[in-house]
Design a protein around this motif. Structure first.
Motif, mmCIF file in Angstrom:
data_model
loop_
_atom_site.group_PDB
_atom_site.id
_atom_site.type_symbol
_atom_site.label_atom_id
_atom_site.label_comp_id
_atom_site.label_asym_id
_atom_site.label_seq_id
_atom_site.Cartn_x
_atom_site.Cartn_y
_atom_site.Cartn_z
ATOM 1 N N SER A 198 22.673 41.114 26.303
ATOM 2 C CA SER A 198 22.131 39.822 25.880
ATOM 3 C C SER A 198 22.952 39.238 24.743
ATOM 4 C CB SER A 198 20.696 39.979 25.378
ATOM 5 O OG SER A 198 19.837 40.310 26.420
ATOM 6 N N LEU A 212 23.212 22.544 30.345
ATOM 7 C CA LEU A 212 22.978 23.156 31.664
ATOM 8 C C LEU A 212 22.216 24.476 31.579
ATOM 9 C CD1 LEU A 212 26.174 22.385 33.766
ATOM 10 C CD2 LEU A 212 24.276 20.922 33.093
ATOM 11 N N VAL A 213 21.800 24.852 30.375
ATOM 12 C CA VAL A 213 21.056 26.109 30.235
ATOM 13 C C VAL A 213 19.651 25.969 30.811
ATOM 14 C CG1 VAL A 213 19.832 27.448 28.487
ATOM 15 C CG2 VAL A 213 22.296 27.195 28.346
ATOM 16 N N ALA A 214 19.302 26.876 31.705
ATOM 17 C CA ALA A 214 17.951 26.852 32.280
ATOM 18 C C ALA A 214 17.320 28.236 32.096
ATOM 19 C CB ALA A 214 18.004 26.441 33.737
ATOM 20 N N GLY A 215 16.250 28.503 32.822
ATOM 21 C CA GLY A 215 15.477 29.729 32.629
ATOM 22 C C GLY A 215 16.276 31.016 32.773
ATOM 23 N N GLY A 216 17.280 31.022 33.637
ATOM 24 C CA GLY A 216 18.034 32.249 33.891
ATOM 25 C C GLY A 216 18.776 32.729 32.649
ATOM 26 N N TRP A 217 19.505 31.839 32.031
ATOM 27 C CA TRP A 217 20.251 32.208 30.813
ATOM 28 C C TRP A 217 19.288 32.632 29.721
ATOM 29 C CZ3 TRP A 217 21.020 31.054 25.648
ATOM 30 C CH2 TRP A 217 22.239 31.455 25.088
ATOM 31 N N ARG A 218 18.209 31.861 29.572
ATOM 32 C CA ARG A 218 17.244 32.160 28.515
ATOM 33 C C ARG A 218 16.648 33.552 28.672
ATOM 34 N NH1 ARG A 218 15.370 26.953 29.061
ATOM 35 N NH2 ARG A 218 13.437 27.586 30.071
ATOM 36 N N SER A 219 16.338 33.909 29.905
ATOM 37 C CA SER A 219 15.745 35.204 30.169
ATOM 38 C C SER A 219 16.762 36.328 29.918
ATOM 39 C CB SER A 219 15.244 35.190 31.613
ATOM 40 O OG SER A 219 15.009 36.464 32.088
ATOM 41 N N THR A 220 17.991 36.137 30.391
ATOM 42 C CA THR A 220 19.013 37.184 30.265
ATOM 43 C C THR A 220 19.422 37.396 28.808
ATOM 44 O OG1 THR A 220 19.816 36.362 32.389
ATOM 45 C CG2 THR A 220 21.139 38.050 31.343
ATOM 46 N N THR A 221 19.351 36.347 27.987
ATOM 47 C CA THR A 221 19.807 36.468 26.599
ATOM 48 C C THR A 221 18.659 36.639 25.600
ATOM 49 O OG1 THR A 221 19.733 34.063 26.343
ATOM 50 C CG2 THR A 221 21.877 35.037 26.898
ATOM 51 N N ARG A 222 17.410 36.647 26.056
ATOM 52 C CA ARG A 222 16.267 36.625 25.139
ATOM 53 C C ARG A 222 16.351 37.697 24.037
ATOM 54 N NH1 ARG A 222 11.187 39.040 24.870
ATOM 55 N NH2 ARG A 222 11.585 40.234 26.769
ATOM 56 N N MET B 127 19.085 21.473 37.451
ATOM 57 C CA MET B 127 19.154 22.686 36.638
ATOM 58 C C MET B 127 17.754 23.265 36.439
ATOM 59 S SD MET B 127 22.292 22.644 36.522
ATOM 60 C CE MET B 127 22.323 24.267 35.784
ATOM 61 N N THR B 190 26.259 29.938 32.276
ATOM 62 C CA THR B 190 24.813 29.796 32.070
ATOM 63 C C THR B 190 23.985 30.377 33.206
ATOM 64 O OG1 THR B 190 24.749 27.610 33.107
ATOM 65 C CG2 THR B 190 25.126 27.686 30.723
ATOM 66 N N SER B 219 13.126 41.235 31.289
ATOM 67 C CA SER B 219 13.674 39.915 31.030
ATOM 68 C C SER B 219 15.175 39.889 31.348
ATOM 69 C CB SER B 219 13.396 39.587 29.562
ATOM 70 O OG SER B 219 14.182 38.550 29.108
ATOM 71 N N THR B 220 15.890 40.927 30.926
ATOM 72 C CA THR B 220 17.341 40.954 31.122
ATOM 73 C C THR B 220 17.712 41.087 32.600
ATOM 74 O OG1 THR B 220 17.379 42.153 29.017
ATOM 75 C CG2 THR B 220 19.476 41.935 30.157
ATOM 76 N N ARG B 222 15.669 40.061 35.235
ATOM 77 C CA ARG B 222 14.829 39.220 36.103
ATOM 78 C C ARG B 222 15.629 38.530 37.213
ATOM 79 N NH1 ARG B 222 13.128 33.865 36.159
ATOM 80 N NH2 ARG B 222 14.343 33.389 34.306
ATOM 81 N N LEU B 223 16.811 38.032 36.893
ATOM 82 C CA LEU B 223 17.590 37.303 37.898
ATOM 83 C C LEU B 223 18.011 38.180 39.077
ATOM 84 C CD1 LEU B 223 19.949 35.072 35.723
ATOM 85 C CD2 LEU B 223 17.935 34.357 37.017
ATOM 86 N N TYR B 278 22.881 32.475 20.219
ATOM 87 C CA TYR B 278 21.620 32.370 20.973
ATOM 88 C C TYR B 278 20.696 31.336 20.330
ATOM 89 C CZ TYR B 278 16.972 33.475 22.696
ATOM 90 O OH TYR B 278 15.703 33.372 23.223
ATOM 91 N N MET B 282 19.301 27.717 21.785
ATOM 92 C CA MET B 282 17.866 27.505 22.014
ATOM 93 C C MET B 282 17.310 26.319 21.220
ATOM 94 S SD MET B 282 16.588 29.470 24.248
ATOM 95 C CE MET B 282 18.118 29.157 25.100
ATOM 96 N N ASN B 285 15.829 23.228 22.868
ATOM 97 C CA ASN B 285 16.064 23.539 24.277
ATOM 98 C C ASN B 285 14.907 24.360 24.825
ATOM 99 O OD1 ASN B 285 17.424 23.540 26.645
ATOM 100 N ND2 ASN B 285 19.068 24.917 26.030
#
Lengths: 288, 288
Positions: A198, A212-222, B127, B190, B219-220, B222-223, B278, B282, B285
């Motif tokens: 992350s 262009l940041v959406a849920g995927g990036w946010r989840s992976t980097t949380r 997005m 992203t 979370s990490t 999830r994708l 990070y 955020m 965002n």
């Protein structure tokens, strides 16, 4: 043997470190033990804990709290736990039961076992948390149904083990006995290395991509929001296992690089294995 | 010029691919265009879309739907979008306005620009999304406040651009003009590379660690639940950018490995940079 629940009710519990974990534990224990005492080096945190009524008594000074405690819970970052263990015999010459909540167990458990004979000790690690570390995020329900790793030590006597198990169940968590080395091996995969991923992903992502940041990036980097000093201690004290996982990951990165570049038709099979592993790990694991 | 909202109301819109994205779009457009038509190769999906009233008419056969559409929206995985573009002149000899919703834009936009003169085209990429791909997860509100990338092409005339912008605003999204190459570069960071990280982390995590899995791992990774054929198309059509990000990440992994092993005291500074990045990403965002 005494009834461990009854024994728990008799305890004066000192929690050292009133962050997310220590604060949540204080809240969850309130009313189920004789008294909850708190220590934190930050005067504002001590003040807040008292204002919120999370603790019956709190101080920045270990010397004011530890001498009156029966059960001492170390809930600071790992490096501070290691420092505190060496200081305990000075602050508490008559001994006590000591539990720690550190995220790595091998070094801490080794240190706990060097405590003088008047101490008993159990290693602990509740498998819950948030990426925000402060007392203001503390939440008594955080332990609900969470596995709580308990490491039995050379100086964990039967009475201590029962008392600690009773405490774990009382806050809603599930005792999970494990040895320190296996714990550190497993959490390198499930927690410490994911944090590194992350952090590194956040590090390399250019700011210009923000729209262009959406849920995927946010989840992976949380996890990149986690406290840096806390994570630094964890990575350093679990260095060997983390580097082992890092090397394994690097090998996979090289493999998938080669597949994308040279044999994209086998990418489906390669990615399906990761998807299956994810789904397998998530089966019956939704509520934790 | 005509009022673009009025023009939108006059359109018979055919959505090819009734998955999460196409299905959500159909739901969001219903009532704002003359008719919503759907095509999906899976008869059960076609059936479900009709039962739910998401579309006015649907079929597994492109030949039943495309000839009566004014506006064709390609909402399939990227590889199928590329195949469909080559077939459009056969199914729709009189031409139409074509938009695609593919997650990579360079190859698709290149293909869209080879369409015969009677076609106009605009590249698109909303997005938003979920890690679950099927129609049953479709949700009209998915586009709310989401940036919707629009790539203007050699065969995007002014009228088409206005109509597409009007459609994007109508479903609650925000038009975001971008060129195909920059789009693909940014989403490699992203979205596409984060997916690879998730998949590889799930791949290497031993099943035995499952009892210790908590929110961080979930979370990490999830994708990793994302549709494999969909992601395969994305990675292959954005190969160059994804490999570039992968190499950059690999360099960082080697650097952090060396820091952990040799100069752990500089780990705080190293990790703080990732945390700052990070937090910066955020800021403002949260709602997207």
């Amino acid at each position: 043997m005494d009834d461990p629940d009854f024994m728990l009710e008799q305890q004066t519990v000192a929690i050292v470190g009133l962050g997310l974990m220590g604060g949540s534990l204080a809240m969850a224990l309130k009313g189920y033990v004789r008294r909850v005492l708190g220590v934190d080096r930050d005067p504002q945190t001590v003040q807040l804990a008292l204002q919120k009524g999370i603790v019956d008594q709190a101080d920045t000074d270990l010397g004011k709290i530890l001498p009156i405690a029966d059960l001492i819970i170390l809930a600071t970052p790992v490096g501070t736990i290691l420092d505190l263990i060496t200081l305990l015999p000075n602050w508490k010459p008559d001994g006590a039961l000591v539990i720690d909540l550190g995220s790595t167990k091998t070094q801490i458990c080794k240190a706990l076992q060097t405590l003088p004979i008047q101490f008993t000790a159990v290693g602990g690690h509740p498998m819950c948390g948030k990426e925000t570390s402060a007392l203001e995020y503390a939440d008594a329900s955080m332990f609900d149904q969470a596995p709580f790793v308990l490491v039995e030590l050379k100086n964990s006597d039967e009475k201590s083990m029962h008392l600690v198990e009773s405490l774990v169940k009382r806050i809603g968590a599930i005792p999970f006995p494990l040895d320190a080395k296996t714990h550190d091996h497993w959490v390198a995969y499930t927690s410490h290395f994911p944090y590194l991923l992350s952090n590194l992903l956040a590090r390399i992502t250019p700011t210009e991509t923000k729209p262009l940041v959406a849920g995927g990036w946010r989840s992976t980097t949380r996890l990149a929001a986690s406290s840096v000093p806390m994570m630094k201690d964890i990575l350093v004290t679990n260095r060997e296992m983390v580097l082992q996982v890092l090397d394994e990951f690097m090998m996979q990165l090289r493999e998938v690089r080669s597949i994308i570049e040279k044999t994209p038709n086998s990418l489906n099979d390669y990615l399906s294995a990761g998807q299956s592993s994810y789904l397998e790990m998530m089966t019956n694991n939704e509520t934790q």
